[in-house]
Write an enzyme that holds these catalytic residues in place. Sequence first.
Site, PDB file in Angstrom:
ATOM      1  N   SER A 511       0.834  -1.199   0.000  1.00 48.35           N
ATOM      2  CA  SER A 511       0.000   0.000   0.000  1.00 48.35           C
ATOM      3  C   SER A 511       0.871   1.252   0.000  1.00 48.35           C
ATOM      4  O   SER A 511       1.618   1.502  -0.945  1.00 48.35           O
ATOM      5  CB  SER A 511      -0.955  -0.038   1.194  1.00 48.35           C
ATOM      6  OG  SER A 511      -1.935   0.960   1.093  1.00 48.35           O
ATOM      7  N   ASP A 791      -9.507  -4.674  -5.402  1.00 47.71           N
ATOM      8  CA  ASP A 791      -8.930  -3.556  -4.656  1.00 47.71           C
ATOM      9  C   ASP A 791      -9.246  -2.244  -5.359  1.00 47.71           C
ATOM     10  O   ASP A 791      -9.067  -2.135  -6.576  1.00 47.71           O
ATOM     11  CB  ASP A 791      -7.414  -3.760  -4.554  1.00 47.71           C
ATOM     12  CG  ASP A 791      -6.726  -2.663  -3.767  1.00 47.71           C
ATOM     13  OD1 ASP A 791      -7.432  -1.870  -3.113  1.00 47.71           O
ATOM     14  OD2 ASP A 791      -5.491  -2.595  -3.818  1.00 47.71           O
ATOM     15  N   HIS A 821      -7.885  -5.266  -0.134  1.00 53.82           N
ATOM     16  CA  HIS A 821      -6.691  -4.457   0.082  1.00 53.82           C
ATOM     17  C   HIS A 821      -6.163  -4.738   1.495  1.00 53.82           C
ATOM     18  O   HIS A 821      -6.911  -4.768   2.453  1.00 53.82           O
ATOM     19  CB  HIS A 821      -7.050  -2.977  -0.062  1.00 53.82           C
ATOM     20  CG  HIS A 821      -5.888  -2.059   0.027  1.00 53.82           C
ATOM     21  ND1 HIS A 821      -5.166  -1.648  -1.078  1.00 53.82           N
ATOM     22  CD2 HIS A 821      -5.304  -1.446   1.081  1.00 53.82           C
ATOM     23  CE1 HIS A 821      -4.208  -0.824  -0.711  1.00 53.82           C
ATOM     24  NE2 HIS A 821      -4.263  -0.689   0.609  1.00 53.82           N
TER      25      HIS A 821
END
Length: 919
Positions: A511, A791, A821
């Site tokens: 991320s 995601d 995610h």
Amino acid sequence: MVRINRTQGRAAYCFLLQRLRGKEIHHKDKRARQQSWKSLSLSFKQHQHLFFFLSHSLLFSPPCSHCGREDTDMDRALNSDAVMDTKAVFAALYGVCEENAAFFSGGAKGSQGDAARRLVEAMKQIQEHARNLEPVISGFANVYHHFDFDPHIPANGYRSLVKVVRCCLLHIIHKGHYITANRRSIFFRAAHNAGEMEAYCNALCQLRALLYLAQRMLHDNSHGNLFFQDESGLSESFVREYASMHKGCFYGRCLGFQFTPAIRPFLQTIAIGLVAFGENYKRHQSGIGVAASSFFTSGKYAIDPELRGTEFDRITQNLDVHFWKTFWNITETEVLSSLASMTSTQVKVNRALSVPPATFDLPLAANHRASVTIAPPSAHIGTAPVQMRLISYDLREGQDSETLLSLSRSEGGAISLSLGLKTKRLPSSPCLLIHFHGGGFVAQTSKSHEPYLKSWSQDLGVPILSVDYSLAPEAPFPRALEECFYAYCWALRNHHLLGWTGEKVCLAGDSAGGNLCVTTSMRAAAFGVRMPDGIVAAYPATLLTAYASPSRLLTLMDPLLPLSVLSRCLSAYAGSGPQTEKQVEKVSTLSLVRRDTALLLRDFRQGASNWIHSLLDSSRAPASTSTAPEAPTEATDAVRKSISEANISSPHTDPPVPTDLSEFPNRKLSVKSQTCQNLGSHSNPIPSSAPLLSERAPEDVSFFFAKDEDPSVITDLSSVAIPPPAGEEGSQQEHPREFPLGFEPLRSEQLAEMKVESSPVVKDPFCSPLLAPDSMLKGLPPVHIVACALDPMLDDSVMFAKRLRNINQPVTLCVVDDLPHGFLSLSQLSRETREAANVCVERIRAVFTQDTPPEPRKHRKLERTDGGVSASSGETSSLFVGPTEGGELAVGRGAKIADGEGAVAVAAQNNTDAGGIGA
């Protein structure tokens, strides 16, 4: 209706899969299939019943011995694209809705009558939505392959939207069949089932609205681009619609319906804990008080999904980034971290380090006789120690040295360096993994990511250095990047302390950490120091602007990454969000007086301090505010924004590295690590009047691909894309309609406080690497991206991989399906998440071994990505699973059918000049 038992149903289903999975169906195969159907002597209507009987038989039957599958359950069939023939799905939906509507229209009285009327109304509305969705779904199925990274990687936001809609339809069909089978039972709960159908009807209505917006994107975007090119227009419309659209249905009964069933209990637990925590947020001063109150109030949200969805919607819409920072950091508490430590892999070394902010020199990669000076991070909060964590499964040379122990910081827990009497000290490892954790740039530390990092250290046999960079909003961009780059350079210089020989190094992050992996490598190239041998980025955020994309439409329903939360995190990292915590609870008059008095005294003290400092140092430049050792921590939004902008365009920024280093054989190049300017050009220093990256000519940044469009592609897209609704031109409304006349999505009672803030900070290449010019991206090492098909950040990964491939940079893209995610943090919860985490491990191993990444070992429940194919042909380096454009599952030459519906899509795009890693 023909009656067949379950064994016959499973055998027929397996036979059909074997026949339908061929890339080219030969005539004899067709004839064999026709003969098999004729032997059953079924009509067309009976074919449909058999089709869904086969699906239903997989829902509750034990593993099928004919194809060697395990863990067959309801969601495996519901999420399988192998049974998702569009016409058959919609035909079954119409049939089950009509049958149940006719049954419950009999006119029952009392509470049963009310529930029956609700069921009839829900069935009719579902049919209406389905009739409008059917041509849209079919149209997208014909065009979404134009946006894939590669023919073998069937993944983009348009595909994900269609998959979610199909999954919703199949859940409705399954629920309809359940109602049909149990509606005459005395134990049938009509009200409960009516609530279930109403929830999925509302979800289908909102998905219909998202598909309309996706059709608008097809109309407005250029060929092959997944992002709208401006923060105004369609991007602004999406933010406005998101703020007003109802989202509670996705957080109640339908929570996580699109994900694998193994993690849905966890998602429900998170949702219940979130709303209970939000109800008690700031009512108690201690964390124990909040936890205790949340525990006692969580019961009502567990038994009332509608209440949970409404409260979840309210919290995500209105609470600020400080609430999310507090909630996400619950995993940092001593109780939860100790529990995670006990259940995770036990390692010999787990040491928290605090590296003092000292200046040092590093040799240049092109000329080791010249060096560059690395200064400590100083943006926003001044110079401070950089926090790191060293994890190693085995004790290696240097990891117990006095120098390293002197850098250790106490965490108040158990001893983190296990040195038994007979501990064997291994030689230094030739490889090192440097890790940057995720958390939206605002939350978590390496402690939250310890469980999978320990497992990685054992599996890879290498030490891991995880960087605890400073978090926003207290330390916005570029502070985190400066600390990550400083930690990377410190590791290169002090490899002997880390149990590393200094040979190979890989950057890995998820991320926000994936973003920092890429930007740290860009900064290393700009400084001329040694580059990492590879990057492994899991679901990275490569574009921090508010550009709309089809995958970002999924933020309407994502329980872990709603758009309102995502926008607050990105605003905080850009320095444009509020630093002070927003008060959301009701307070007494005395509390208001106390608070206002404190604010007045704080502002007076801050103003006096600034006035005194200006007298003592009148020659200080305005841009030096970001490097002051004692920067005010309660700065206003305007000041913070000007600081971040000054960091990009300041005339006192880092000088570039000369291209010809032979002129300076023994000279040290002093480079201040103070700003994040574009150093990729390696030309003359940027003057003070240089425009920001966002203001430069379009040819400097080739983010939006420009190429001649195929007329057939234009025709295909135009058949699905829709222009703005009629009547928009000349309309006197403040905001024109975004949907066709006759349709309006459900609106929320909780309006979000959202607006599109166009900040030049988020367009800086070191903040949004997707916007970086080619000259900066060409210096990157091989990049391995692991993304999630569902995601909201999927399009970030796909478009970034496309950009690297277009400039002949080695890149691989791997897409795992049915996982949310942040699956790395969930790797201990299910076999699916562990298998997905192993994909990242294999990518890291490929960097260390300089090999093409192997095909990931697939778990059967993971094998759901648009097909079930893996390539084994020697003519290509691509490993893939996926369907052809015609909807049948593709099997390339030399390929074999994978076990299951397909799980992980992998492609290796090799640079011909790269040689080793390639992808």
